[in-house]
Scaffold this active site. Structure first.
Site, short mmCIF file in Angstrom:
data_model
loop_
_atom_site.label_atom_id
_atom_site.label_comp_id
_atom_site.label_asym_id
_atom_site.label_seq_id
_atom_site.Cartn_x
_atom_site.Cartn_y
_atom_site.Cartn_z
CB ALA A 28 -35.06 -22.93 -17.26
CD GLU A 67 -37.01 -28.93 -12.56
OE1 GLU A 67 -36.80 -27.96 -13.32
OE2 GLU A 67 -36.53 -30.05 -12.73
CD GLU A 95 -39.07 -29.48 -17.39
OE1 GLU A 95 -40.15 -30.07 -17.19
OE2 GLU A 95 -38.53 -28.75 -16.54
N1 CO8 Z 1 -38.90 -19.07 -21.13
C1 CO8 Z 1 -38.88 -17.97 -21.94
N2 CO8 Z 1 -39.98 -17.26 -22.24
C2 CO8 Z 1 -41.16 -17.69 -21.73
C3 CO8 Z 1 -41.26 -18.82 -20.92
C4 CO8 Z 1 -40.06 -19.52 -20.62
N3 CO8 Z 1 -40.03 -20.59 -19.80
N4 CO8 Z 1 -42.56 -19.00 -20.58
C5 CO8 Z 1 -43.24 -18.00 -21.16
N5 CO8 Z 1 -42.41 -17.21 -21.86
C6 CO8 Z 1 -42.74 -16.00 -22.61
C7 CO8 Z 1 -43.47 -16.34 -23.90
O1 CO8 Z 1 -42.53 -16.67 -24.94
C8 CO8 Z 1 -44.22 -15.06 -24.15
O2 CO8 Z 1 -43.34 -14.12 -24.72
P1 CO8 Z 1 -43.83 -13.21 -25.97
O3 CO8 Z 1 -44.90 -12.31 -25.35
O4 CO8 Z 1 -42.58 -12.50 -26.36
O5 CO8 Z 1 -44.39 -14.17 -26.99
C9 CO8 Z 1 -44.56 -14.55 -22.75
O6 CO8 Z 1 -43.68 -15.24 -21.85
C10 CO8 Z 1 -45.99 -14.85 -22.31
O7 CO8 Z 1 -46.20 -16.24 -22.51
P2 CO8 Z 1 -47.42 -16.81 -23.42
O8 CO8 Z 1 -47.80 -15.84 -24.48
O9 CO8 Z 1 -47.02 -18.18 -23.86
O10 CO8 Z 1 -48.57 -16.85 -22.29
P3 CO8 Z 1 -49.85 -17.81 -22.28
O11 CO8 Z 1 -50.70 -17.30 -21.17
O12 CO8 Z 1 -50.41 -17.97 -23.64
O13 CO8 Z 1 -49.25 -19.27 -21.86
C11 CO8 Z 1 -47.90 -20.76 -20.57
C12 CO8 Z 1 -48.71 -19.46 -20.60
C13 CO8 Z 1 -48.82 -21.96 -20.78
C14 CO8 Z 1 -47.25 -20.85 -19.20
C15 CO8 Z 1 -46.82 -20.73 -21.69
O14 CO8 Z 1 -46.10 -19.49 -21.62
C16 CO8 Z 1 -45.80 -21.83 -21.62
O15 CO8 Z 1 -46.10 -22.97 -21.97
N6 CO8 Z 1 -44.55 -21.49 -21.20
C17 CO8 Z 1 -43.45 -22.41 -21.20
C18 CO8 Z 1 -43.54 -23.31 -20.00
C19 CO8 Z 1 -42.42 -24.31 -20.06
O16 CO8 Z 1 -42.31 -25.10 -20.98
N7 CO8 Z 1 -41.57 -24.27 -19.02
C20 CO8 Z 1 -40.48 -25.20 -18.90
C21 CO8 Z 1 -39.24 -24.56 -19.44
S1 CO8 Z 1 -37.92 -25.75 -19.47
C22 CO8 Z 1 -37.35 -25.74 -17.89
O17 CO8 Z 1 -37.79 -25.01 -17.04
C23 CO8 Z 1 -36.24 -26.74 -17.66
C24 CO8 Z 1 -35.66 -26.61 -16.26
C25 CO8 Z 1 -34.27 -27.12 -16.29
C26 CO8 Z 1 -33.46 -26.16 -17.06
C27 CO8 Z 1 -32.08 -26.47 -17.18
C28 CO8 Z 1 -31.39 -25.38 -17.94
C29 CO8 Z 1 -30.84 -25.73 -19.30
#
Ligand code: CO8
Length: 257
Positions: free
Chosen positions: A63, A111, A131
């Site tokens: 998300a 999910e 999460e």
């Molecule tokens: N949301 C928003 N932006 C994101 C997300 C995300 N989930 N994942 C990555 N991005 C963005 C980063 O902020 C980054 O943007 P910018 O270039 O502007 O800094 C860009 O994508 C590229 O990401 P990274 O630079 O972080 O790339 P890396 O290769 O260094 O890392 C990872 C890759 C490990 C996948 C890393 O991006 C990461 O940890 N992402 C988040 C993963 C995460 O925590 N996902 C869970 C989100 S919570 C969720 O899904 C809950 C579901 C239920 C939701 C209910 C709704 C309220």
């Protein structure tokens, strides 16, 4: 478009298309995916759906954390509910839905894949429910569907640690059916879709509905509990800290409240 539709004979390919944020699922993407599902449902020549991600790195990194960072508990609950709407629709969609997981499948991305009938992964795929690292817990059905698909022990380990699991480990735990070379993944998913499309449509649809019942329990009731727990996480200081730390690219410091 935030989700692209391609037709390959009887197989519809829906590609999550925001590679610059690793296909993080915005509300617009969920709406677009629903619209594509409407089109596919109405078209009798389309028999199977394959969902995949654009770009080389991700199926979906979850998300969109930007929507959640400042959310109140009620707003978080509504967002989680919106995700449940799409994941539940995929699960009960009258045609088979395959996930071709071509990279990160994290949080809501994992999910979404779990709501699909069959998951195929590329060797580069990484699955996880991270999460807890954000000070929250899974909110789009992961607490239920990961445990049902694999085992409660494996689900709890992934949920409690937030760690990512590689494709071969996902295969061992039944999270995916097959692992393919990255370059072959989509063709292999389409080939499986084409094979299923040669079978009688009504039988497949009925079989899907009945196999889903095998795991049903009180899925609706349990998903409602997940929604409430997810919303409550947004009343904690740790949620603010976890999401701030993500955008500041530093480890979170959780206080436990
Ligand atoms: N949301 C928003 N932006 C994101 C997300 C995300 N989930 N994942 C990555 N991005 C963005 C980063 O902020 C980054 O943007 P910018 O270039 O502007 O800094 C860009 O994508 C590229 O990401 P990274 O630079 O972080 O790339 P890396 O290769 O260094 O890392 C990872 C890759 C490990 C996948 C890393 O991006 C990461 O940890 N992402 C988040 C993963 C995460 O925590 N996902 C869970 C989100 S919570 C969720 O899904 C809950 C579901 C239920 C939701 C209910 C709704 C309220």
């Amino acid at each position: 478009m935030p989700v692209e539709l391609e037709r390959r004979g009887p197989v519809a390919i829906a590609t999550l298309n925001r590679p610059e944020v690793l296909n993080a699922l915005s509300l617009e993407m969920l709406d677009e995916l629903d619209t594509l599902l409407d089109t596919i449902e109405r078209d009798p020549t389309l028999r199977v759906v394959v969902i995949t991600g654009a770009g080389e790195k991700a199926f979906s990194a979850g998300a969109d954390i930007r929507h959640m960072r400042e959310a109140s508990a009620l707003e978080a609950r509504a967002y989680a509910q919106r995700g449940h709407q799409t994941t539940s629709r995929i699960e009960s969609f009258p045609k088979p839905v395959l996930a071709a997981v071509n990279g990160y499948a994290l949080g809501g991305g994992c999910e979404l894949a779990l709501a699909c009938d069959i998951r195929l992964a590329s060797e580069t795929a990484r699955f996880g429910l991270p999460e807890v690292n954000l000070g929250i817990l899974p909110g789009w059905g992961g607490t239920q569907r990961l445990a049902r698909t694999t085992s409660s022990g494996f689900a709890k380990e992934l949920i409690f640690t937030g760690r990512m699991c590689p494709a071969d480990e996902a295969l061992r735990h039944g999270l995916v059916n097959h692992v393919h070379a990255h370059a072959e993944l989509l063709d292999r998913a389409v080939a499986l879709g084409e094979e299923i499309a040669t079978k009688p449509a009504w039988s497949i649809s009925a079989a899907k509905e009945v196999v889903n019942l095998a795991l049903d329990g009180d899925l609706r009731g349990h998903l409602a509990r997940e929604l409430d727990a997810f919303a409550l996480a947004f009343t904690t200081d740790d949620q603010r800290e976890g999401m701030a730390a993500f955008f500041e690219k530093r480890p979170p410091k959780f206080a436990g409240h």
